[in-house]
Design a protein around this motif. Structure first.
Motif: not given
Length: 416
Positions: A368-375
């Motif tokens: 998973l992209h980190r941006t998606s993970l943070y979301y």
């Protein structure tokens, strides 16, 4: 498939003589098996040997498919002799089977190769006379063995009991009698089966047969006790067991029980923590009981629970059974479940916690992209009201997920 099953104890010279005499009278191959269809003694061949018999003699191991087939005929419950059909695919000729009983005890099974499934009246009378003599001889041998096993069982139960005084006395008796020795590596395993269709006596015989081969091995020395639907095995070792040694031992015990018992027995094994003194064997036993519950409740463990691999489950599974219910699930986690049917948030939370809150490791594991993970993590925090940067909040959620994992399997624990 040939499995590494333990052998039956060899028969005495007196029993062998009875087998040889009957075989000569009949001109047929005769064998005595124990109640688990493991050969005790056998006569010479008379040209009627089949592949099953030859494999057993040459390899010294039980043919598990043949054992399962014979036991499936219900021979251990027969009140009298009878024929079982052959099986070409197993290489098994028909046999005349005589249950050998004395005073209510099933001591063994006499197997006589009978390709045509026909015996004369004279032959059946000779077999009946021999069966009575064999039963009497086997019963006398059984009494001597049973006394030894009962003494060892009682000693082991005292050694693992709740009284420190009784434990110390039992330890000294075990050392004095040479049943055990002081070593720096002590471990207890508990083997448990569910009570299904099998008679109680057959379960005890199967447990004994599956476990007895591990009392004395090249690397371990121990004693065992069999009670109703469980067996306890205490082993002492001069060196620590290898990384997967106890796991392999447990799997072999489960495989053997799968040969001897119906699938409803659903055997599990719990392995206690490794202790440095025989005096602390009781601690390993208590831990093995917890590991049994883990093996029963966590299907991913495939029937084997090891205390030293349980982590936080070792704590949760010490709760009494009635207390291990949905009320233990933290409210924030229940809110997350109720607010979102999408399992991705829960999967993300579990992965994040399993990776100790590491964003790079979690993102890599989930691809998973980190941006998606943070979301996703922000969503989880908003729904639960907890802070994932706070260790106590993370612990609440992690323990809640573990409790849900335990509750996901509703298989009833067998009382241990």
């Amino acid at each position: 498939m040939i499995e590494r099953l333990p052998r039956a104890r060899p028969g005495s010279a007196a029993l062998q003589a009875l087998v040889d005499d009957l075989a000569e009278q009949l001109g047929r191959s005769v064998a005595i098996d124990d109640p688990l269809v493991r050969m005790i003694c056998t006569s010479r061949h008379f040209g009627d040997e089949d592949p099953v018999r030859i494999r057993t003699l040459l390899q010294g191991r039980a043919d598990s498919d043949g054992i399962r087939y014979v036991l499936a005929q219900g021979v251990t419950q027969w009140s009298g002799p009878g024929f079982i059909d052959g099986r070409d695919d197993l290489g098994l000729l028909p046999r005349y089977v005589v249950p050998l009983r004395e005073r209510g005890h099933l001591l063994g099974l006499m197997m006589i190769v009978a390709p045509q499934q026909v015996l004369t009246e004279q032959e059946t009378k000779a077999i009946a006379r021999a069966a009575r003599a064999m039963s009497a001889q086997m019963y006398a041998e059984h009494l001597a063995t049973d006394t030894e096993e009962t003494d060892a069982r009682d000693l082991l139960l005292e050694l693992l009991g709740t009284s420190p005084v009784a434990r110390d006395a039992a330890r000294q008796r075990a050392l004095d009698r040479g049943l055990l020795r002081e070593t720096p590596h002590v471990v207890v395993s508990v083997i448990q089966v569910s009570r299904g269709q099998e008679p109680s006596g057959q379960i005890e015989v199967a447990l004994r047969g599956a476990v007895e081969g591990f009392r004395q091995t090249r690397s371990a020395h121990g004693i065992m006790a069999v009670e109703r639907d469980r067996a306890i095995l205490l082993q002492v070792r001069d060196r620590p067991p290898g990384p997967d040694e106890l796991g392999e031992q447990s799997r072999r015990i489960i495989e053997a029980l799968g040969t001897f018992l119906d699938a409803s027995a659903a055997p599990v094994v719990g392995v206690g923590g490794r202790q440095a003194r025989l005096a602390d064997a009781w601690t390993s036993y208590e831990q093995a009981l917890v590991a049994v519950r883990a093996a029963r409740r966590l299907p991913a463990r495939k029937g084997v629970g090891d205390w030293e691999e349980l982590g936080e489950f070792a704590v949760l599974l010490q709760l009494p059974e009635h207390a291990l219910n949905e009320s233990l699930i933290p409210k924030p986690l229940r809110t997350l479940t109720e607010a979102n049917d999408d399992p991705r948030l829960r999967d993300t939370l579990l992965c994040f916690l399993e990776n100790a809150g590491s964003i790079p490791k979690t993102a890599e594991a989930l691809q998973l992209h980190r941006t998606s993970l943070y979301y996703r993590l922000r969503q989880i925090q908003q729904i639960t009201g907890l802070d994932l940067d706070n260790g106590a909040d993370r612990l609440i959620l992690h323990m809640g997920l573990r409790i849900e994992e335990l509750l996901a399997s509703r298989a009833d624990d067998v009382r241990v």
